[in-house]
Design a protein around this motif. Sequence first.
Motif, PDB file in Angstrom:
ATOM      1  N   ILE A 156       0.796  -1.121  -0.167  1.00  0.00           N
ATOM      2  CA  ILE A 156       0.186  -0.231  -0.080  1.00  0.00           C
ATOM      3  C   ILE A 156       0.992   1.328   0.040  1.00  0.00           C
ATOM      4  O   ILE A 156       1.798   1.359   0.922  1.00  0.00           O
ATOM      5  CB  ILE A 156      -0.723   0.099   1.256  1.00  0.00           C
ATOM      6  N   PRO A 157       0.856   2.160  -0.857  1.00  0.00           N
ATOM      7  CA  PRO A 157       1.734   3.232  -0.904  1.00  0.00           C
ATOM      8  C   PRO A 157       1.512   3.935   0.316  1.00  0.00           C
ATOM      9  O   PRO A 157       0.519   4.208   1.040  1.00  0.00           O
ATOM     10  CB  PRO A 157       0.904   4.154  -1.886  1.00  0.00           C
ATOM     11  N   GLN A 158       2.944   4.277   0.869  1.00  0.00           N
ATOM     12  CA  GLN A 158       3.262   4.811   2.093  1.00  0.00           C
ATOM     13  C   GLN A 158       3.196   6.432   1.811  1.00  0.00           C
ATOM     14  O   GLN A 158       3.733   6.898   0.847  1.00  0.00           O
ATOM     15  CB  GLN A 158       4.365   4.462   2.705  1.00  0.00           C
ATOM     16  N   GLY A 160       4.128  10.489   3.569  1.00  0.00           N
ATOM     17  CA  GLY A 160       4.598  11.059   4.822  1.00  0.00           C
ATOM     18  C   GLY A 160       6.164  11.087   4.697  1.00  0.00           C
ATOM     19  O   GLY A 160       6.654  10.577   4.083  1.00  0.00           O
ATOM     20  N   LEU A 161       6.519  11.731   6.051  1.00  0.00           N
ATOM     21  CA  LEU A 161       7.993  11.836   5.976  1.00  0.00           C
ATOM     22  C   LEU A 161       8.525  10.478   6.281  1.00  0.00           C
ATOM     23  O   LEU A 161       9.787  10.383   5.789  1.00  0.00           O
ATOM     24  CB  LEU A 161       8.136  12.692   7.481  1.00  0.00           C
ATOM     25  N   THR A 162       7.970   9.650   6.796  1.00  0.00           N
ATOM     26  CA  THR A 162       8.606   8.391   6.935  1.00  0.00           C
ATOM     27  C   THR A 162       8.294   7.163   5.844  1.00  0.00           C
ATOM     28  O   THR A 162       8.733   5.830   6.006  1.00  0.00           O
ATOM     29  CB  THR A 162       8.144   7.709   8.343  1.00  0.00           C
ATOM     30  N   ARG A 163       7.671   7.708   4.843  1.00  0.00           N
ATOM     31  CA  ARG A 163       7.101   6.759   3.855  1.00  0.00           C
ATOM     32  C   ARG A 163       8.425   5.798   3.315  1.00  0.00           C
ATOM     33  O   ARG A 163       8.046   4.676   3.275  1.00  0.00           O
ATOM     34  CB  ARG A 163       6.473   7.365   2.599  1.00  0.00           C
ATOM     35  N   PHE A 164       9.487   6.182   3.146  1.00  0.00           N
ATOM     36  CA  PHE A 164      10.604   5.430   2.452  1.00  0.00           C
ATOM     37  C   PHE A 164      11.018   4.273   3.866  1.00  0.00           C
ATOM     38  O   PHE A 164      11.246   3.178   3.260  1.00  0.00           O
ATOM     39  CB  PHE A 164      11.766   6.217   2.135  1.00  0.00           C
ATOM     40  N   TYR A 165      11.004   4.531   4.908  1.00  0.00           N
ATOM     41  CA  TYR A 165      11.460   3.767   6.049  1.00  0.00           C
ATOM     42  C   TYR A 165      10.562   2.607   5.953  1.00  0.00           C
ATOM     43  O   TYR A 165      10.719   1.399   6.418  1.00  0.00           O
ATOM     44  CB  TYR A 165      11.567   4.543   7.453  1.00  0.00           C
ATOM     45  N   ALA A 169      10.620  -1.400   5.615  1.00  0.00           N
ATOM     46  CA  ALA A 169      10.256  -2.283   6.452  1.00  0.00           C
ATOM     47  C   ALA A 169       9.179  -3.258   6.111  1.00  0.00           C
ATOM     48  O   ALA A 169       9.357  -4.400   6.160  1.00  0.00           O
ATOM     49  CB  ALA A 169       9.537  -1.543   7.759  1.00  0.00           C
ATOM     50  N   ASN A 170       8.415  -2.808   5.223  1.00  0.00           N
ATOM     51  CA  ASN A 170       7.118  -3.781   4.980  1.00  0.00           C
ATOM     52  C   ASN A 170       7.719  -4.688   3.881  1.00  0.00           C
ATOM     53  O   ASN A 170       7.201  -5.818   3.532  1.00  0.00           O
ATOM     54  CB  ASN A 170       5.875  -2.957   4.009  1.00  0.00           C
ATOM     55  N   THR A 171       8.706  -4.105   3.048  1.00  0.00           N
ATOM     56  CA  THR A 171       9.357  -5.044   2.130  1.00  0.00           C
ATOM     57  C   THR A 171      10.029  -6.132   2.448  1.00  0.00           C
ATOM     58  O   THR A 171       9.851  -7.464   2.260  1.00  0.00           O
ATOM     59  CB  THR A 171      10.362  -4.217   1.107  1.00  0.00           C
ATOM     60  N   ALA A 172      10.779  -5.633   3.628  1.00  0.00           N
ATOM     61  CA  ALA A 172      11.487  -7.027   4.590  1.00  0.00           C
ATOM     62  C   ALA A 172      10.566  -8.037   4.953  1.00  0.00           C
ATOM     63  O   ALA A 172      10.595  -8.941   4.919  1.00  0.00           O
ATOM     64  CB  ALA A 172      12.120  -6.306   5.442  1.00  0.00           C
ATOM     65  N   ILE A 173       9.472  -7.476   5.657  1.00  0.00           N
ATOM     66  CA  ILE A 173       8.439  -8.475   6.251  1.00  0.00           C
ATOM     67  C   ILE A 173       7.969  -9.319   5.107  1.00  0.00           C
ATOM     68  O   ILE A 173       7.715 -10.505   5.055  1.00  0.00           O
ATOM     69  CB  ILE A 173       7.118  -7.836   6.781  1.00  0.00           C
ATOM     70  N   ASP A 174       7.318  -8.753   3.789  1.00  0.00           N
ATOM     71  CA  ASP A 174       6.900  -9.484   2.727  1.00  0.00           C
ATOM     72  C   ASP A 174       8.090 -10.421   2.373  1.00  0.00           C
ATOM     73  O   ASP A 174       7.773 -11.775   2.084  1.00  0.00           O
ATOM     74  CB  ASP A 174       6.733  -8.408   1.579  1.00  0.00           C
ATOM     75  N   LYS A 175       9.305 -10.210   2.088  1.00  0.00           N
ATOM     76  CA  LYS A 175      10.391 -11.099   1.562  1.00  0.00           C
ATOM     77  C   LYS A 175      10.511 -12.089   2.485  1.00  0.00           C
ATOM     78  O   LYS A 175      10.855 -13.263   2.054  1.00  0.00           O
ATOM     79  CB  LYS A 175      11.513 -10.185   1.385  1.00  0.00           C
ATOM     80  N   TYR A 176      10.278 -11.809   3.859  1.00  0.00           N
ATOM     81  CA  TYR A 176      10.602 -12.792   5.057  1.00  0.00           C
ATOM     82  C   TYR A 176       9.358 -13.855   4.994  1.00  0.00           C
ATOM     83  O   TYR A 176       9.874 -15.028   4.727  1.00  0.00           O
ATOM     84  CB  TYR A 176      10.661 -12.049   6.313  1.00  0.00           C
ATOM     85  N   ASN A 177       8.248 -13.450   4.581  1.00  0.00           N
ATOM     86  CA  ASN A 177       7.105 -14.460   4.511  1.00  0.00           C
ATOM     87  C   ASN A 177       7.388 -15.238   3.109  1.00  0.00           C
ATOM     88  O   ASN A 177       7.099 -16.391   3.315  1.00  0.00           O
ATOM     89  CB  ASN A 177       5.869 -13.623   4.227  1.00  0.00           C
ATOM     90  N   ILE A 178       7.779 -14.578   2.363  1.00  0.00           N
ATOM     91  CA  ILE A 178       7.849 -15.472   1.025  1.00  0.00           C
ATOM     92  C   ILE A 178       9.231 -16.549   1.162  1.00  0.00           C
ATOM     93  O   ILE A 178       8.999 -17.620   0.832  1.00  0.00           O
ATOM     94  CB  ILE A 178       8.104 -14.634  -0.326  1.00  0.00           C
ATOM     95  N   PHE A 179      10.275 -15.956   1.823  1.00  0.00           N
ATOM     96  CA  PHE A 179      11.224 -17.059   2.139  1.00  0.00           C
ATOM     97  C   PHE A 179      10.979 -18.042   3.201  1.00  0.00           C
ATOM     98  O   PHE A 179      11.292 -19.179   2.775  1.00  0.00           O
ATOM     99  CB  PHE A 179      12.478 -16.094   2.917  1.00  0.00           C
TER     100      PHE A 179
END
Lengths: 304, 401
Positions: A156-158, A160-165, A169-179
Amino acid sequence: MEQQPDQNQEKEAMDMTKMFSMWLKATINFWENMPRMKPDESAMFNLFTNQPKGTPHQAQQTWDRGTKIAGALVSMLSEPENLDAMFKATDAVPEFIMKISQQVWEGYFEAQKNWTERAVRIGKHEKAYNFDDLDQETFKTLRDIYEKEFQRYFYIPQIGLTRFYQERANTAIDKYNIFQTALSEFIYMFYVPMEKSAMVMQEKIKDMVEKGEISDNYKEYYSMWIKILEGHYMKLLQSPEYTQVMNKTIHSLVAYRSARDEMMYDILKNLPIPTNREMDELYKEFYELKKKVRELSRKVEEQK
Amino acid sequence: MSQTKIPVDLILNRLAESTEEVKEKVQRASEVLLGSLETDISQTPHEIVYQEDRVKVKYYRPEKIKHKIPLLVVYALINRETMLDLQPGRSVIRNFLESGLEVYMIDWGYPKRKDQFVTIDDHVNGYMDNIIDFVRKKHNLSKINLMGICMGGSFCVMYSALHPEKIKNLVTTVTPTNFDTDKGLLHIWMKNTLAEEMGPTYGNMPADIMNLGFLLLNPARLIIDKYIGFFENMDNKKFVENFVRMEKWIFDSPDVPAATFKQFIEDCYKKNLLIQSKLELNGKRVDLKKITMPLLNFYGKYDHLVPPEACNLLTQKVGSQDTEDICLDTGHIGIYVSSKCQKEFTPKISKWLKQREGDEITEPATKTQPKKKKSTKSHRKNSRQTPKKRLSINKGQGEKR
């Protein structure tokens, strides 16, 4: 006679308005005069500073400005027409809350409906992939469900100021689930020959019993089992299915580690320690410099 | 229909006996395991004569030097060169020394994260070239003998093609040069996976992951049966000592620099460039036809890591006419550690090198000409056919790779 209650109500309202107006004025007067209650009013603000006596402190100026603004607002509110409007607005509050609540609940029920629909779709996936052949299809189905129904929440597009962070974090969780899914499938693959070998052994022992060839040496059974198991593993390890699963596991591991590192860099950035990324840049420069020096040294040697 | 008789009484008796045996075995095993064990590896005296970054060169000097030209041994980047000197009775190094051969051996060390950019070219044209120059200078020789093991052998092939003027004789052992084969699982896996992606992600290719991969080549034997074998023999001191030595060697694995690993997988396993003389190192083509020195090529008939098909094309592709293939009835490691192979392997190399020493000790490198073609290729067929005996080594030991 019929108008009597209205007149009473109006009178009560007038009294309330007057009382409220008086209370507001008294409050403002109190806060306006409070600093002046001290003999030297500026001293209250200059308590911890070395400002010359009599010079108004910045905090005092702010205080004065604030009380003046508040006073002006109160005077304005005290006007009968404004007070009336304010009381009417107060009446509107319950209606406003009701509308908001209604929206929130509607949104919630809508979300719940979506989730229920997704759950139904999960059921449909199961059907489509036929869980009768549970072993073969389970991982595929799980992956499919995750990719089609859940993965999108991590993208989901993030804003605000912390959007990149947050994105990292979301990508890492997603990749962890796939792994994790890939790893489970990989580990499961190694269990399959065990299961198959056990079945073959059962058949073999049954045959031996029927033929009266039962051995009293358990080592013979072990040797037989390990040979069967080795055969099953050899067959599995040479299969394209295994290579595919192994590749998927490697690929997802690499993707997860990269995503995790990206997230970690964000955290480490605020700590007084160098990150691998920074060190790698340095190592590369160091490597290239060293190579250049060696080349030049060799050329110098040749010139001698 | 007669009912089959199951000898329940015999089975129970046997189990009771086994329980008694196990009890006694455990008692003896505890004495062995708690007693003093000789499990040190790489005990042959040597000195470090050269060091560059993490790379060292070990020098082994025989009591009496009988060879004019020393031998430089280049081990693979996977696992360590200590395999050639596991224990006194199973030491390729000791056998070479006994034959009077001076041995230099490269210890590649343990690559750190900072070594991740080191390429095959850096190993071959950098470290190896410097070391070979050092040995040549030390012995005042224009050429020295070179012997490679596994991936180290591939490096030696590359080096000999690029610097033939510095190599007198080349010995390759279990050396993969033809990667276009589906005989070994490694070849199948490396071709069809993105294993090379792991290097840059981890900094270097982690040794533990590689070791796990090697164990998965035959899980039934290497993860289960091997340790069952250990428990069955753990009351045997000699067996335990040998087993522990091998375990020490197997799991003492350095990481492989990411750039080297990637290049090896892509250029060799996936594109098979080496055997086609298409591999390039820093822009220089590795032309196998330039390998004009005598070549002795060993490989194992039962090698599941580097199968014969991956090794036996080399002698046909090089420029040299003095070549010989020897296929031993063993696996990848059995060549070096099995007591039977010890009797065939090192004596053959010593003899072969001695026969090819010639009088060219101080011959200038620039004047090196290919020797008059002396075809010993007929040996190949014979030597492939002659060894038929299977080597008897400890179950699960040595045959890991």
